[in-house]
Design a protein around this motif. Structure first.
Motif, short mmCIF file in Angstrom:
data_model
loop_
_atom_site.label_atom_id
_atom_site.label_comp_id
_atom_site.label_asym_id
_atom_site.label_seq_id
_atom_site.Cartn_x
_atom_site.Cartn_y
_atom_site.Cartn_z
N ALA A 180 0.83 -1.21 0.00
CA ALA A 180 0.00 0.00 0.00
C ALA A 180 0.86 1.26 0.00
O ALA A 180 1.95 1.28 0.58
CB ALA A 180 -0.90 0.01 1.23
N SER A 192 -4.87 16.92 4.76
CA SER A 192 -4.35 15.66 4.19
C SER A 192 -3.73 15.94 2.82
O SER A 192 -4.25 16.77 2.07
CB SER A 192 -5.48 14.65 4.06
N VAL A 193 -2.66 15.22 2.50
CA VAL A 193 -2.06 15.38 1.16
C VAL A 193 -2.97 14.79 0.09
O VAL A 193 -2.81 15.03 -1.09
CB VAL A 193 -0.67 14.71 1.07
N TYR A 194 -3.95 14.00 0.51
CA TYR A 194 -4.87 13.36 -0.44
C TYR A 194 -6.17 14.16 -0.59
O TYR A 194 -7.08 13.72 -1.27
CB TYR A 194 -5.20 11.94 0.01
N SER A 195 -6.27 15.32 0.07
CA SER A 195 -7.54 16.05 0.04
C SER A 195 -7.86 16.60 -1.34
O SER A 195 -9.01 16.85 -1.65
CB SER A 195 -7.52 17.18 1.07
N TYR A 232 -7.50 14.92 -4.04
CA TYR A 232 -7.70 13.76 -4.89
C TYR A 232 -8.92 13.94 -5.79
O TYR A 232 -9.97 14.38 -5.34
CB TYR A 232 -7.88 12.53 -3.99
N HIS A 238 -11.97 12.67 -7.44
CA HIS A 238 -12.80 11.51 -7.15
C HIS A 238 -13.52 10.99 -8.39
O HIS A 238 -13.96 11.76 -9.23
CB HIS A 238 -13.84 11.85 -6.08
N TYR A 239 -13.65 9.69 -8.45
CA TYR A 239 -14.37 9.03 -9.51
C TYR A 239 -15.85 9.05 -9.18
O TYR A 239 -16.25 8.70 -8.07
CB TYR A 239 -13.87 7.59 -9.64
N THR A 240 -16.66 9.52 -10.09
CA THR A 240 -18.11 9.51 -9.86
C THR A 240 -18.72 8.62 -10.93
O THR A 240 -19.39 9.09 -11.85
CB THR A 240 -18.69 10.94 -9.93
N GLY A 241 -18.44 7.34 -10.79
CA GLY A 241 -18.64 6.41 -11.90
C GLY A 241 -20.01 5.82 -12.02
O GLY A 241 -21.01 6.46 -11.73
N GLY A 242 -20.07 4.59 -12.40
CA GLY A 242 -21.29 3.92 -12.76
C GLY A 242 -21.45 3.98 -14.25
O GLY A 242 -20.81 4.80 -14.91
N LYS A 243 -22.25 3.09 -14.80
CA LYS A 243 -22.43 3.03 -16.26
C LYS A 243 -23.27 4.21 -16.76
O LYS A 243 -24.10 4.72 -16.04
CB LYS A 243 -23.12 1.73 -16.62
N VAL A 285 1.40 4.75 1.34
CA VAL A 285 1.02 5.57 2.50
C VAL A 285 2.04 6.68 2.65
O VAL A 285 3.24 6.45 2.53
CB VAL A 285 0.99 4.69 3.78
#
Lengths: 60, 444
Positions: free
Chosen positions: A27, A48-51, A53, A55-60, A29
């Motif tokens: 992983a 956070s360093v990931y803030s 990021y 984001h994936y807002t997926g789905g078909k 980290v």
């Protein structure tokens, strides 16, 4: 060739033992030092360093 | 004159017989004494009858062939497998495959007490050859022709018409330039059995692959032997023995990996150190981040597996995590996205993602920790319920897979090289793999 492979295999097994014993993981980290104690009282102050990021807002 | 062995005990030292060529008058030396059947003059290349006191000329071929100097000069003495031999004869033989000539060289070696022995050379590949004292047994099974000799099975390699195209020195048979024999080779590396059919007469010989370096050393030849080109029919594979041994070692290592996997899975702590249930209101505008109660991580430095289980339904949640050591002020910062979508389309029902996620934080030292959690999601999707579980000292099974793969790769590579070596060997045979034959057909 046999001796070389034997040596190589022993190194692999040693690394495997080390990885399991020392708790290695694949992983990703990020380690952060000197986190202010105030975070405990004010969690929103921590960034956070990931803030950022995406984001994936997926789905078909 | 031959200073012969009239005194059997001890035998007299063999001497060469001096004569003159009836063709050109050049001095001839007969090194194999009365055992030579034909001798070739090195000056005019006349093939002479060595059994005839007048040295009758049997054939002259100088005008039809070019020079082909032997790598072991005639008259050179050396020690082969503990026995002294002298190079007395040399011939070149040629076969034609698909119209292409392939030539090899044969050296006649002589020891007055042991008789004749031969060395053959093709493209830097050498064979130590001696005639057989017993006949091999010919077998044929489902199209595969083999011969058995002294308990060893030899596979048919090639049958071709071989013509003698150049001769020099002495021979224990009636040698002629241009004469042809049907030569059949059967291989069991490092040995080869060869049959030579001339009319109704068939003679068998066995060759054993020797390195050019050994030949050079045996005959104290100047310089270095040329590097062998390609793979020869009975050249021992440098990989075949390795392949078997390496797969045996791989099996032993694989067994060890499985034992280790069982051992680590059995003895790992795998202890739950934290569990909390939370709800994230996506409609709320208040600060979403919070911290958990502190929890203790005991024992040695080890993994901490953090699992998130959610109630997502066609939605996603992103959790910014920070595992903070409250004593050292050091944190492990990471983010995890959990998303789960499902529905129906023309192909039927579908799902994407998962409601759960877990991650192993590597090498977490013992101490007192808390989690800082900051959830994110699209606004207006109601409340997302989720649970966070932390487990200490969880074995990482992916490393066992990686270890097996790392052990497998060299074994597979050596096997591939061994197969490739055999492929190259048989590509030169009558039983060449299909693509080699196709290549040949394309040329026609």
């Amino acid at each position: 060739m046999r001796a070389l492979y034997l040596f190589y295999g022993l190194i692999i097994l040693a690394l495997l033992t080390m990885a399991e014993y020392r708790g290695w993981s694949l992983a990703s980290v990020n380690e952060v030092k000197n986190v202010p104690r105030s975070v405990r009282d004010n969690p929103g102050s921590y960034r956070s360093v990931y803030s950022s990021y995406h984001h994936y807002t997926g789905g078909k | 004159m031959v200073v012969s062995s009239d005194h059997p005990n001890p035998p007299a030292t063999p001497q060469v017989k001096a004569m003159n060529c009836p063709g050109c008058g050049a001095a001839l030396t007969l090194r194999s004494f009365t055992q030579a059947v034909t001798v070739v003059c090195q000056s005019c290349h006349s093939i002479l009858d060595a059994q005839d006191p007048q040295l009758k000329i049997l054939q002259q071929f100088q005008k039809t062939t070019g020079e082909d100097p032997p790598l072991i000069p005639l008259g050179t003495r050396g020690k082969l497998r503990g026995t002294a031999y002298e190079a007395v004869g040399f011939q070149r033989r040629t076969i034609h495959v698909d119209g292409i000539p392939y030539s090899w060289h044969e050296y006649v070696l002589f020891n007055p007490y042991k008789g004749f022995r031969y060395l053959t050379e093709y493209n830097g590949h050498w064979n130590d050859v001696s005639t057989l004292k017993a006949l091999p047994t010919l077998n044929s099974f489902v199209g595969e022709v083999t011969v058995s000799y002294l308990g060893e099975k030899y596979r048919h390699f090639q049958t071709a018409e071989a013509a003698t195209t150049y001769v020099l020195g002495e021979f224990p048979w009636q040698v002629r330039v241009g004469e042809t024999n049907e030569v059949t080779d059967y291989v069991s590396p490092p040995r080869v059995l060869s049959s030579e059919k001339s009319g109704k007469e068939v003679s068998w010989s066995m060759g054993e692959y020797v390195s050019g370096r050994d030949v050079w050393k045996a005959f104290s030849l100047a310089g270095e032997p040329s590097q062998p080109i390609g793979v020869y029919e009975n050249q021992p594979s440098p990989f075949s023995a390795d392949t078997k041994q390496i797969w045996t070692i791989f099996a032993a290592f694989a067994l060890l990996v499985i034992v280790m996997l069982i051992g680590f899975a059995s003895f790992a702590g795998n202890e739950q150190v934290f569990q909390g249930d939370y709800a994230f209101d996506t409609n709320s505008r208040s600060e979403p981040s919070f911290v958990t109660d502190p929890f203790e991580l005991k024992g040695r430095t080890s993994t901490l597996e953090l699992s998130t289980h959610t109630s997502l339904d066609n939605n996603w949640i992103y959790l910014n995590y920070a595992l903070v050591n409250q004593d050292t002020e050091k944190a492990y910062d990471f983010g995890r996205e959990v998303s789960y979508y499902h529905g129906y389309d023309e192909d039927g029902s579908w799902t994407e993602g998962s409601r759960s996620d877990s991650v192993a934080i590597p090498s977490v030292p013992p101490g007192t920790y808390y989690l800082r959690v900051e959830p994110e999601s699209d606004r207006g999707h109601g409340t997302i319920h989720y649970a966070i579980t932390a487990r200490r000292d969880v074995p990482q099974f992916s490393f066992f897979g990686i270890a097996l793969l790392a052990l497998l790769v060299p074994a597979a590579l050596i096997t591939w090289r061994s197969i490739n070596f055999e492929h190259m060997r048989w590509a030169e045979s009558d039983h060449a793999p299909m693509e080699s034959r196709n290549d040949g057909d394309d040329d026609e």
